[in-house]
Design an enzyme around this catalytic site. Structure first.
Site, PDB file in Angstrom:
ATOM      1  N   ARG A 149       6.483  34.515  47.836  1.00 42.77           N
ATOM      2  CA  ARG A 149       7.153  35.247  46.763  1.00 42.77           C
ATOM      3  C   ARG A 149       8.646  35.430  47.102  1.00 42.77           C
ATOM      4  O   ARG A 149       9.049  35.287  48.250  1.00 42.77           O
ATOM      5  CB  ARG A 149       6.513  36.624  46.576  1.00 42.77           C
ATOM      6  N   LYS A 173       2.831  42.018  49.924  1.00 48.34           N
ATOM      7  CA  LYS A 173       2.697  43.319  49.277  1.00 48.34           C
ATOM      8  C   LYS A 173       2.006  44.309  50.200  1.00 48.34           C
ATOM      9  O   LYS A 173       1.081  43.963  50.924  1.00 48.34           O
ATOM     10  CB  LYS A 173       1.908  43.182  47.967  1.00 48.34           C
ATOM     11  N   HIS A 243       9.131  32.463  41.008  1.00 51.67           N
ATOM     12  CA  HIS A 243       7.671  32.511  40.866  1.00 51.67           C
ATOM     13  C   HIS A 243       7.129  31.210  40.268  1.00 51.67           C
ATOM     14  O   HIS A 243       5.968  30.852  40.498  1.00 51.67           O
ATOM     15  CB  HIS A 243       7.258  33.705  40.006  1.00 51.67           C
ATOM     16  N   ARG A 246       6.331  29.096  43.069  1.00 49.96           N
ATOM     17  CA  ARG A 246       5.068  29.552  43.674  1.00 49.96           C
ATOM     18  C   ARG A 246       3.898  28.961  42.889  1.00 49.96           C
ATOM     19  O   ARG A 246       2.928  28.471  43.473  1.00 49.96           O
ATOM     20  CB  ARG A 246       5.028  31.074  43.668  1.00 49.96           C
ATOM     21  N   HIS A 269      -3.344  36.213  47.863  1.00 51.67           N
ATOM     22  CA  HIS A 269      -4.092  36.911  46.810  1.00 51.67           C
ATOM     23  C   HIS A 269      -5.252  37.687  47.429  1.00 51.67           C
ATOM     24  O   HIS A 269      -5.955  37.165  48.298  1.00 51.67           O
ATOM     25  CB  HIS A 269      -4.654  35.911  45.797  1.00 51.67           C
ATOM     26  N   TYR A 278      -5.182  28.770  38.261  1.00 49.92           N
ATOM     27  CA  TYR A 278      -4.616  27.427  38.444  1.00 49.92           C
ATOM     28  C   TYR A 278      -5.602  26.316  38.117  1.00 49.92           C
ATOM     29  O   TYR A 278      -5.204  25.173  37.954  1.00 49.92           O
ATOM     30  CB  TYR A 278      -4.101  27.271  39.883  1.00 49.92           C
TER      31      TYR A 278
END
Length: 279
Positions: A149, A173, A243, A246, A269, A278
């Site tokens: 990210r 994150k 993004h 990404r 994730h 995806y």
């Protein structure tokens, strides 16, 4: 009401390590709901909120404010997190969010750049041998070949980029760390960048891995502009943000027969359900 909200926002910052943007978003959502409540009842309080109050707010957001289901769900997510906190603190006995069903939303497919377009872009950017040109090209490659990210890229230091092991340590994150491997081509570009950076700036110590021409840490807007300007050379897609690269990384991995669980781990994730977009 403000006192409890302030306590919650401090919890997000000090205990959950949420980003300033996330905390600001939660604060706006809670303030919006509070304003809605007080318009209905000046004596409103968090302890008196019922599921019907939240449902009426959802109707207001979608019918009056014309918000999408995705936007409404994000606000409901803030409310759920908030009431879990209030319950944990013992400030409320009933969580009204348990009886609120989120509106269904359409799941938009992610924008991505085709492999042929990225190959062309990397050929074009290889011609600029200045420090800025080498740095910008490496930014594009780092996004595309690791899937990290923007905030993760900005947080990289020289210590987190391990050339010997050909891997980068990423802080994602909530300060969760993961290791992302990379190949020989990216290794060569990293070496070239470090040499160009030292020659251009005359020193070896830097606050972050990617720096400006003055040796200071790059910002979100600067990195965003690098990506947008360069993607404009090879694609006409509406979104041309970091993004998108990404998404392009994940799509390319899937197209080259990588399994979904591996892609999930590389992207950081929490759930493979997020990665399934995806497919």
């Amino acid at each position: 009401m403000e006192l409890w909200t302030d306590s919650f926002l401090e919890y997000l910052k000090s205990e959950r390590n949420d980003s300033p943007a996330t905390i600001e978003s939660y604060a706006k959502d809670l303030s919006m709901f509070q304003n809605f409540l007080e318009e209905q009842n000046p004596d409103a309080s968090w302890t008196a909120v019922q599921a019907d109050d939240v449902r009426e707010w959802v109707i207001f957001l979608m019918d009056e404010m014309k918000l999408t289901a995705a936007s409404v769900n994000r606000k409901l997510s803030a409310m759920r997190t908030y009431y879990k906190y209030l319950r944990r603190m013992g400030w409320v006995k009933i969580n009204p969010m348990e009886k609120v069903v989120a509106p269904k939303k359409k799941r938009a497919l992610p924008y991505y750049v085709r492999e042929s377009e990225m190959d062309r872009l990397l050929e074009l950017t290889a011609e600029d041998k200045s420090f800025k040109g080498i740095r910008n090209r490496l930014i594009l490659m780092m996004f595309y070949e690791t899937g990290i990210r923007r905030a993760e890229l900005l947080g990289l230091t020289d210590a987190s980029v391990d050339l010997a092991a050909k891997q980068v340590k990423v802080t994602g994150k909530r300060n969760k760390q993961r290791i992302v491997p990379f190949g020989g081509e990216l290794e060569e570009e990293i070496r070239a960048y470090r040499v160009a950076r030292e020659e251009a700036l005359g020193r070896r110590d830097f606050p972050t891995f990617f720096v400006t021409e003055k040796g200071t840490a790059m910002g979100e807007a600067q990195v965003g502009k690098v990506v947008k300007d360069n993607l404009s050379l090879v694609t006409t897609i509406k979104k041309r943000s970091p993004h998108v690269l990404r998404h392009s990384f994940a799509t390319a991995m899937l197209n080259n027969n990588a399994d979904l669980t591996s892609i999930q781990k590389l992207l950081g994730h929490e759930s493979v359900a997020t990665t399934e977009i995806y497919t």
